[in-house]
Design a protein around this motif. Structure first.
Motif, short mmCIF file in Angstrom:
data_model
loop_
_atom_site.label_atom_id
_atom_site.label_comp_id
_atom_site.label_asym_id
_atom_site.label_seq_id
_atom_site.Cartn_x
_atom_site.Cartn_y
_atom_site.Cartn_z
N TYR A 133 -3.55 21.38 5.29
CA TYR A 133 -3.88 21.99 4.00
C TYR A 133 -5.15 21.40 3.38
O TYR A 133 -5.57 21.85 2.32
N ARG A 134 -5.72 20.40 4.03
CA ARG A 134 -6.91 19.75 3.50
C ARG A 134 -6.65 19.16 2.11
O ARG A 134 -7.44 19.33 1.17
N VAL A 135 -5.53 18.47 1.98
CA VAL A 135 -5.18 17.84 0.71
C VAL A 135 -6.15 16.68 0.48
O VAL A 135 -6.13 15.68 1.21
N SER A 136 -6.97 16.80 -0.55
CA SER A 136 -8.03 15.82 -0.74
C SER A 136 -8.56 15.92 -2.17
O SER A 136 -8.69 17.03 -2.70
N PRO A 137 -8.85 14.80 -2.85
CA PRO A 137 -8.73 13.43 -2.35
C PRO A 137 -7.28 12.93 -2.37
O PRO A 137 -6.44 13.47 -3.08
N ILE A 138 -7.04 11.89 -1.58
CA ILE A 138 -5.74 11.22 -1.57
C ILE A 138 -5.95 9.81 -2.12
O ILE A 138 -6.86 9.10 -1.69
N ASN A 139 -5.14 9.43 -3.09
CA ASN A 139 -5.23 8.10 -3.69
C ASN A 139 -4.15 7.21 -3.08
O ASN A 139 -2.96 7.52 -3.18
N ILE A 140 -4.56 6.12 -2.45
CA ILE A 140 -3.64 5.32 -1.65
C ILE A 140 -3.64 3.86 -2.11
O ILE A 140 -4.70 3.23 -2.25
N SER A 141 -2.45 3.32 -2.31
CA SER A 141 -2.28 1.89 -2.58
C SER A 141 -2.22 1.16 -1.25
O SER A 141 -1.24 1.25 -0.52
N VAL A 142 -3.29 0.44 -0.92
CA VAL A 142 -3.38 -0.23 0.37
C VAL A 142 -2.94 -1.69 0.25
O VAL A 142 -2.07 -2.16 0.98
N HIS A 143 -3.60 -2.44 -0.62
CA HIS A 143 -3.31 -3.84 -0.92
C HIS A 143 -3.73 -4.79 0.21
O HIS A 143 -4.33 -5.82 -0.05
N THR A 144 -3.41 -4.45 1.44
CA THR A 144 -3.87 -5.23 2.59
C THR A 144 -3.77 -4.37 3.83
O THR A 144 -2.91 -3.49 3.92
N THR A 145 -4.66 -4.61 4.79
CA THR A 145 -4.57 -3.92 6.07
C THR A 145 -3.94 -4.80 7.14
O THR A 145 -3.89 -4.42 8.31
N ASN A 146 -3.45 -5.96 6.76
CA ASN A 146 -2.67 -6.83 7.64
C ASN A 146 -1.26 -6.25 7.69
O ASN A 146 -0.54 -6.29 6.68
N PRO A 147 -0.82 -5.69 8.82
CA PRO A 147 0.46 -4.96 8.85
C PRO A 147 1.66 -5.78 8.39
O PRO A 147 2.46 -5.31 7.57
N SER A 148 1.81 -6.99 8.89
CA SER A 148 2.98 -7.78 8.51
C SER A 148 2.93 -8.19 7.04
O SER A 148 3.95 -8.19 6.34
N THR A 193 -11.18 -10.18 2.19
CA THR A 193 -12.41 -9.84 2.89
C THR A 193 -12.12 -8.98 4.12
O THR A 193 -12.81 -7.98 4.38
N SER A 194 -11.09 -9.35 4.87
CA SER A 194 -10.71 -8.59 6.06
C SER A 194 -10.28 -7.18 5.70
O SER A 194 -10.66 -6.20 6.36
N THR A 195 -9.50 -7.05 4.62
CA THR A 195 -9.03 -5.73 4.18
C THR A 195 -10.20 -4.85 3.78
O THR A 195 -10.27 -3.67 4.14
N ASP A 236 -13.66 -16.14 -7.16
CA ASP A 236 -13.73 -15.98 -5.72
C ASP A 236 -13.46 -14.53 -5.30
O ASP A 236 -14.17 -13.96 -4.47
N VAL A 237 -12.42 -13.93 -5.89
CA VAL A 237 -12.09 -12.53 -5.60
C VAL A 237 -13.27 -11.64 -5.98
O VAL A 237 -13.68 -10.76 -5.22
N LEU A 238 -13.79 -11.85 -7.18
CA LEU A 238 -14.90 -11.04 -7.65
C LEU A 238 -16.10 -11.17 -6.71
O LEU A 238 -16.76 -10.17 -6.38
N GLY A 239 -16.38 -12.38 -6.27
CA GLY A 239 -17.50 -12.59 -5.37
C GLY A 239 -17.35 -11.82 -4.06
O GLY A 239 -18.31 -11.25 -3.54
N ARG A 240 -16.14 -11.80 -3.53
CA ARG A 240 -15.89 -11.08 -2.28
C ARG A 240 -16.03 -9.57 -2.47
O ARG A 240 -16.56 -8.87 -1.60
N VAL A 241 -15.56 -9.09 -3.60
CA VAL A 241 -15.65 -7.65 -3.88
C VAL A 241 -17.11 -7.24 -4.07
O VAL A 241 -17.57 -6.22 -3.54
N LEU A 242 -17.86 -8.04 -4.83
CA LEU A 242 -19.27 -7.73 -5.05
C LEU A 242 -20.06 -7.78 -3.74
O LEU A 242 -20.94 -6.94 -3.50
N ALA A 243 -19.74 -8.75 -2.89
CA ALA A 243 -20.44 -8.87 -1.61
C ALA A 243 -20.18 -7.65 -0.73
O ALA A 243 -21.10 -7.13 -0.08
N ALA A 244 -18.93 -7.19 -0.72
CA ALA A 244 -18.61 -6.01 0.09
C ALA A 244 -19.35 -4.79 -0.44
O ALA A 244 -19.89 -3.99 0.35
#
Length: 430
Positions: A133-148, A193-195, A236-244
């Motif tokens: 159906y081309r549902v877009s945009p989708i808003n997703i809560s990710v939080h981390t891409t580390n599966p465990s 940073t990895s996420t 530290d968090v802010l610095g990583r976000v700004l760098a990305a």
């Protein structure tokens, strides 16, 4: 049985009756609002009712059929199956109105209303249908891409497996807005940073990423032992976000990754100007709200009209917005040539606790207790974000009328944008 039709107008009038049950459009089942919206776009659609009656409605492609149903989603709203370590609803005290305790995790509302989903309750049919159906945009809560780690943070083993849907949506060309709620000692530091790098690998489908600190109330007994970010951790968090974000500007022409206003404040940094936020893709997530307010104000400042009669008012806001809104109060007062006396009072959040600083979570009882004995003047100015949709009561069920009685003055509810703020202060149209 089909979905009950409660209203008929437009092209369907004379072809469909109230009380009938819609089962199919063009031979395909209609189970909910997404099916209906997609299938009803066809020209001259053939509707099949639950009793087998068929009717073709003569309408052009994409015109609305004019049908309404007994519920907006045409189906039950899907609740959240997660037990997130940072869930705000789990941190509510008992005794509040029941609707506040419902946890939504409905992909249909992500598309229709901008709600964020975790993807843990998506079936294969749901994913395939969203792609089809081309549902877009989708808003997703990710939080981390580390599966465990994601499974642990969501309190749901499907938190790991459901990450695969991100790639499927991106490969299908659907637009994605993602959010990361940062919890100290869990998904910050190198995990963050990895996420961010993993999410940037979803470009160009990735529209934006918002990074926000977890909101922690004082009602956390029995919950995972989270704590607020320290100033150093926030930096530290802010610095990583700004760098990305800095790293993708040249290639994408936009920042893509944005820190929330609250993260800047926790790190003790000034809010950037509006150019930082591109087209404000995560405004509703608390990203760029203060910058937009200041920019809107500067655009309107030259047409501020002083009150027609001397006026004295008091406004309230939360701790996070207080410095910015206070600055604007002073500027309006300065442009009103002694005809306006306005002051802003910062309301500390004693109900939820001092870590909750946003205006939208200020309660009526905190306003009443902190304004006790204060002469608010001709009116008390309250931003609409503090009230429920009907604008009649606060989160703690204190009503506007009760607040008016407590402060012995009218309460003016204003939109928390520049025009609404200026109008509430001056009492004049803008």
């Amino acid at each position: 049985m089909g979905i009950l039709i409660t209203g008929v107008d437009g092209p369907s009038k004379g072809y469909v009756e109230v009380g009938e049950h819609l089962a199919e459009i063009n031979g395909k089942k209609v189970l909910d609002v997404l099916d209906y919206m997609h299938l009803s776009q066809a020209p001259r659609p053939t509707l099949t009712m639950a009793d087998g009656r068929r009717v073709t409605v003569p309408k052009p492609a994409y015109d609305d059929l004019g049908l309404t149903f007994e519920s907006f989603l045409m189906d039950a709203q899907r609740s959240c199956a997660n037990r997130c370590v940072f869930c705000f609803i789990d941190q509510l005290p008992s005794g509040m109105r029941q609707t506040l305790y419902f946890k939504d995790d409905d992909a249909r509302l992500s598309f229709l209303m901008g709600n964020y989903i975790s993807m843990t309750n998506l079936s294969e049919r749901d994913i395939a249908r969203m792609v089809d159906y081309r549902v877009s945009p989708i808003n997703i809560s990710v939080h981390t891409t580390n599966p465990s780690l994601r499974a642990m943070m969501l309190g749901n083993r499907r938190g790991a497996d459901s990450l695969a849907a991100l790639r499927r949506f991106a490969d299908a060309g659907l637009s994605l807005n993602c959010q990361i709620v940062v919890c100290a000692g869990l998904n910050d530091g190198e995990e963050l940073t990895s996420t961010l790098q993993d999410l940037l690998g979803l470009l160009p489908a990735l529209d934006s990423v918002a990074v926000v600190p977890a909101g922690l109330t004082r009602y956390r007994e029995g919950l995972y032992p989270l704590r607020p970010l320290t100033k150093e951790e926030a930096e530290d968090v802010l610095g990583r976000v700004l760098a990305a974000g800095d790293g993708v500007i040249a290639a994408e022409g936009r920042r893509v990754v944005y820190p929330s206003d609250e993260l800047f404040l926790q790190a003790g940094r000034e809010i950037p100007d509006g150019t930082f936020y591109d087209d404000y893709p995560q405004y509703e997530n608390g990203v760029g709200m203060l910058a937009m307010l200041k920019d809107e104000f500067e655009a309107l400042a030259h047409i501020i009209c002083p009150p027609s009669a001397p006026r004295r008012v008091t406004g309230v806001t939360g701790a996070a917005a207080y410095p910015t809104v206070g600055e604007l109060f002073e500027k309006v007062q300065g442009r009103c040539a002694g005809r306006l006396e306005a002051r802003l009072i910062k309301i500390e959040n004693r109900f939820f606790g001092p870590n909750i600083t946003v205006a939208g979570l200020v309660t009526g009882q905190d306003i009443i207790s902190q304004l006790k004995g204060v002469d608010v003047g001709d009116a008390l100015l309250v931003p609409s974000v503090m009230l429920r949709y009907e604008r009649d009561r606060f989160l703690d069920d204190v009503t506007v009328e009760e607040l008016e009685q407590a402060v012995d003055a009218p309460v003016i509810i204003f939109e928390p944008d520049a025009a609404g703020l200026i109008k509430s202060l001056t009492g004049e149209e803008i």
